[in-house]
Design a protein around this motif. Structure first.
Motif, PDB file in Angstrom:
ATOM      1  N   ASP A   1       0.827  -1.211   0.000  1.00  0.00           N
ATOM      2  CA  ASP A   1       0.000   0.000   0.000  1.00  0.00           C
ATOM      3  C   ASP A   1       0.858   1.256   0.000  1.00  0.00           C
ATOM      4  O   ASP A   1       0.415   2.322  -0.438  1.00  0.00           O
ATOM      5  CB  ASP A   1      -0.921  -0.005   1.219  1.00  0.00           C
ATOM      6  CG  ASP A   1      -1.854  -1.200   1.219  1.00  0.00           C
ATOM      7  OD1 ASP A   1      -2.715  -1.273   0.314  1.00  0.00           O
ATOM      8  OD2 ASP A   1      -1.700  -2.079   2.100  1.00  0.00           O
ATOM      9  N   ALA A   2       2.068   1.131   0.515  1.00  0.00           N
ATOM     10  CA  ALA A   2       3.012   2.236   0.533  1.00  0.00           C
ATOM     11  C   ALA A   2       4.418   1.673   0.671  1.00  0.00           C
ATOM     12  O   ALA A   2       4.606   0.538   1.113  1.00  0.00           O
ATOM     13  CB  ALA A   2       2.713   3.213   1.664  1.00  0.00           C
TER      14      ALA A   2
ATOM     15  N   PHE B   1       3.250   5.653  -2.699  1.00  0.00           N
ATOM     16  CA  PHE B   1       2.013   5.245  -2.020  1.00  0.00           C
ATOM     17  C   PHE B   1       0.847   5.234  -2.991  1.00  0.00           C
ATOM     18  O   PHE B   1       0.848   5.922  -4.017  1.00  0.00           O
ATOM     19  CB  PHE B   1       1.706   6.164  -0.834  1.00  0.00           C
ATOM     20  CG  PHE B   1       1.527   7.623  -1.170  1.00  0.00           C
ATOM     21  CD1 PHE B   1       0.288   8.132  -1.543  1.00  0.00           C
ATOM     22  CD2 PHE B   1       2.605   8.492  -1.089  1.00  0.00           C
ATOM     23  CE1 PHE B   1       0.120   9.482  -1.829  1.00  0.00           C
ATOM     24  CE2 PHE B   1       2.453   9.847  -1.383  1.00  0.00           C
ATOM     25  CZ  PHE B   1       1.207  10.340  -1.754  1.00  0.00           C
TER      26      PHE B   1
ATOM     27  N   LEU C   1      -3.852   6.205   0.792  1.00  0.00           N
ATOM     28  CA  LEU C   1      -3.095   6.724   1.935  1.00  0.00           C
ATOM     29  C   LEU C   1      -3.494   8.164   2.263  1.00  0.00           C
ATOM     30  O   LEU C   1      -3.406   8.591   3.420  1.00  0.00           O
ATOM     31  CB  LEU C   1      -1.593   6.654   1.642  1.00  0.00           C
ATOM     32  CG  LEU C   1      -0.675   7.117   2.785  1.00  0.00           C
ATOM     33  CD1 LEU C   1      -0.808   6.198   3.994  1.00  0.00           C
ATOM     34  CD2 LEU C   1       0.781   7.186   2.334  1.00  0.00           C
TER      35      LEU C   1
ATOM     36  N   TYR D   1      -5.733   8.668   5.202  1.00  0.00           N
ATOM     37  CA  TYR D   1      -5.093   8.610   6.516  1.00  0.00           C
ATOM     38  C   TYR D   1      -4.373   9.927   6.817  1.00  0.00           C
ATOM     39  O   TYR D   1      -4.332  10.370   7.969  1.00  0.00           O
ATOM     40  CB  TYR D   1      -4.124   7.435   6.577  1.00  0.00           C
ATOM     41  CG  TYR D   1      -4.818   6.094   6.478  1.00  0.00           C
ATOM     42  CD1 TYR D   1      -5.336   5.479   7.617  1.00  0.00           C
ATOM     43  CD2 TYR D   1      -4.972   5.453   5.253  1.00  0.00           C
ATOM     44  CE1 TYR D   1      -5.989   4.248   7.527  1.00  0.00           C
ATOM     45  CE2 TYR D   1      -5.616   4.228   5.157  1.00  0.00           C
ATOM     46  CZ  TYR D   1      -6.129   3.640   6.303  1.00  0.00           C
ATOM     47  OH  TYR D   1      -6.781   2.436   6.210  1.00  0.00           O
TER      48      TYR D   1
ATOM     49  N   ALA E   1       1.059   9.016   8.873  1.00  0.00           N
ATOM     50  CA  ALA E   1       0.006   8.337   8.112  1.00  0.00           C
ATOM     51  C   ALA E   1       0.374   6.886   7.823  1.00  0.00           C
ATOM     52  O   ALA E   1      -0.504   6.026   7.707  1.00  0.00           O
ATOM     53  CB  ALA E   1      -0.266   9.083   6.806  1.00  0.00           C
ATOM     54  N   LEU E   2       1.677   6.603   7.718  1.00  0.00           N
ATOM     55  CA  LEU E   2       2.098   5.218   7.501  1.00  0.00           C
ATOM     56  C   LEU E   2       1.743   4.358   8.706  1.00  0.00           C
ATOM     57  O   LEU E   2       1.308   3.209   8.558  1.00  0.00           O
ATOM     58  CB  LEU E   2       3.598   5.156   7.221  1.00  0.00           C
ATOM     59  CG  LEU E   2       4.108   5.941   6.005  1.00  0.00           C
ATOM     60  CD1 LEU E   2       5.615   5.789   5.883  1.00  0.00           C
ATOM     61  CD2 LEU E   2       3.412   5.493   4.731  1.00  0.00           C
TER      62      LEU E   2
ATOM     63  N   LEU F   1      -1.947   3.701   8.611  1.00  0.00           N
ATOM     64  CA  LEU F   1      -2.222   2.715   7.573  1.00  0.00           C
ATOM     65  C   LEU F   1      -1.913   1.305   8.060  1.00  0.00           C
ATOM     66  O   LEU F   1      -2.715   0.366   7.875  1.00  0.00           O
ATOM     67  CB  LEU F   1      -1.393   3.044   6.325  1.00  0.00           C
ATOM     68  CG  LEU F   1      -1.405   2.021   5.182  1.00  0.00           C
ATOM     69  CD1 LEU F   1      -2.803   1.913   4.585  1.00  0.00           C
ATOM     70  CD2 LEU F   1      -0.386   2.403   4.107  1.00  0.00           C
TER      71      LEU F   1
ATOM     72  N   GLY G   1      -2.946  -2.216   6.645  1.00  0.00           N
ATOM     73  CA  GLY G   1      -2.228  -1.979   5.396  1.00  0.00           C
ATOM     74  C   GLY G   1      -0.776  -2.410   5.489  1.00  0.00           C
ATOM     75  O   GLY G   1      -0.212  -2.532   6.579  1.00  0.00           O
TER      76      GLY G   1
ATOM     77  N   VAL H   1       3.173  -1.723   4.508  1.00  0.00           N
ATOM     78  CA  VAL H   1       4.191  -0.759   4.085  1.00  0.00           C
ATOM     79  C   VAL H   1       5.508  -1.500   3.948  1.00  0.00           C
ATOM     80  O   VAL H   1       5.988  -2.126   4.900  1.00  0.00           O
ATOM     81  CB  VAL H   1       4.324   0.395   5.096  1.00  0.00           C
ATOM     82  CG1 VAL H   1       5.396   1.385   4.622  1.00  0.00           C
ATOM     83  CG2 VAL H   1       2.991   1.112   5.281  1.00  0.00           C
TER      84      VAL H   1
END
Length: 345
Positions: free
Chosen positions: A122-123, A168, A172, A175, A192-193, A196, A201, A203
């Motif tokens: 997702d990122a 990302f 994202l 978030y 935000a990570l 997530l 999510g 990363v």
């Protein structure tokens, strides 16, 4: 995929160099930091690039990227953090995947792995092993997955620094939108990570192995300058008279070197004049600058500066545009020292 460079910050750690222009417009080995950032994105195959700027920095950044092709400039009207800067560009991003670049970073490695790794995540965050992780945001990574980010920990769990580049997916941004201001009163994009990941999510982390610098402080800027000088291809297009030139040296068109010794790596900009001087290694001299009867080592001299007959060698120094460094007068030292300047006598 879109590219987004955050370049709205003024750069307090580079004062007074950054007092009259954005730090991202300061040249490193003759090329503005922001232009190097744009080129890194283009080398990764990204051509639709936005630059988030402040109202006061936009002109500087436009001038510094005038040879970098089409760019979209997006104003962040208040300095409310990296997350706020990303949200300022939401209309430009158009719900496309994004490669985000914090604009004062400089990379030797290509950024392409952040694009490929995003296919299964997702990122993605770029990380780099550093000897002093307590000075950075530290990434805790297991099997290529980011577990958490810790800002400047006293006892770091790893030696991986988050190094200012991310990719990302559009989700994202939701978030980022929900983030509350940090203790500094800013919306911090890296938080935000964490949100997530808390929601399930994934990363991923991509580790860089080559040179990296955030070029945010004088020593970092000088180290970056030396690194990129060392990777120049020797080229002499200016005039060289009665001088000795050795090593990796670039003398741009219109520049003149007279009665001097130049030891690379050195870059001498267009229409600069070097006379009766010993220059290098590790020196860049900006366009229209003048260096006369001076010894200069490991120093960045910006455009239109004048170094005239100083009585001492100049070493590991930053000398801004239109600055004057010269010998004392008969009555002694004269100093015009601006806010946050540094002088060692």
């Amino acid at each position: 995929m879109k590219g987004l460079i955050l370049a709205a910050g003024r750069g307090s750690r580079l004062l007074p160099i950054s007092a009259t222009r954005a730090k991202h417009a300061v040249p490193v080995a003759g090329v503005p930091i922001i232009a190097r950032a744009v080129q890194s994105l283009r080398d990764a195959g990204i051509h639709d690039i936005g630059i988030v700027c402040s109202p006061s920095s936009e002109t500087d950044l436009r001038d510094a990227t005038q040879h970098s092709g089409h760019l979209t400039f997006i104003r962040q009207r208040e300095a409310l953090g990296t997350g706020h800067a990303v949200l300022s560009a939401r209309a430009f991003l158009e719900r496309e995947p994004t490669l985000l670049y914090l604009g004062d970073n400089l990379f030797e490695d290509r950024l392409t792995p952040l694009i490929g790794t995003l296919r299964d995540a997702d990122a993605v965050i770029g990380v780099k092993q550093v000897p002093n992780p307590q000075a950075y945001g530290v990434a805790v990574v297991k099997n290529g997955r980011l577990l958490r980010l810790v800002e400047k920990p006293r006892k770091p769990e790893s030696n991986l620094a988050a190094c200012g580049v991310f990719s990302f997916r559009p989700a994202l941004l939701e978030y980022v939108q929900d983030l509350l201001p940090s203790d500094r009163g800013e919306i911090e994009f890296p938080q935000a990570l964490g949100a997530l990941m808390a929601a399930g999510g994934q990363v991923r982390a991509v580790e860089f192995t080559g040179f990296w610098s955030d070029a945010g402080a004088p020593d970092d800027l000088l180290s970056a300058n030396l690194h990129f000088l060392s990777h120049l291809q020797p080229r002499i297009e200016g005039r060289v008279d009665r001088s000795v030139v050795s090593g990796t040296v670039v003398i741009e068109a219109g520049a003149a070197v007279e009665d001097s010794v130049i030891t690379g790596p050195v870059w001498i900009g267009p229409h600069a004049l070097v006379r009766g001087a010993t220059i290098g290694p590790g020196v860049s001299i900006g366009a229209h600058a003048r260096v006369d009867s001076a010894r200069v080592h490991a120093t960045l001299i910006d455009d239109f500066a004048r170094i005239l007959h100083p009585t001492q060698p100049i070493v590991r120094s930053l000398i801004g545009r239109h600055a004057l460094v010269t010998a004392p007068s008969d009555t002694g030292l004269q100093m015009v020292i601006g806010d946050r300047s540094v002088m060692r006598m």
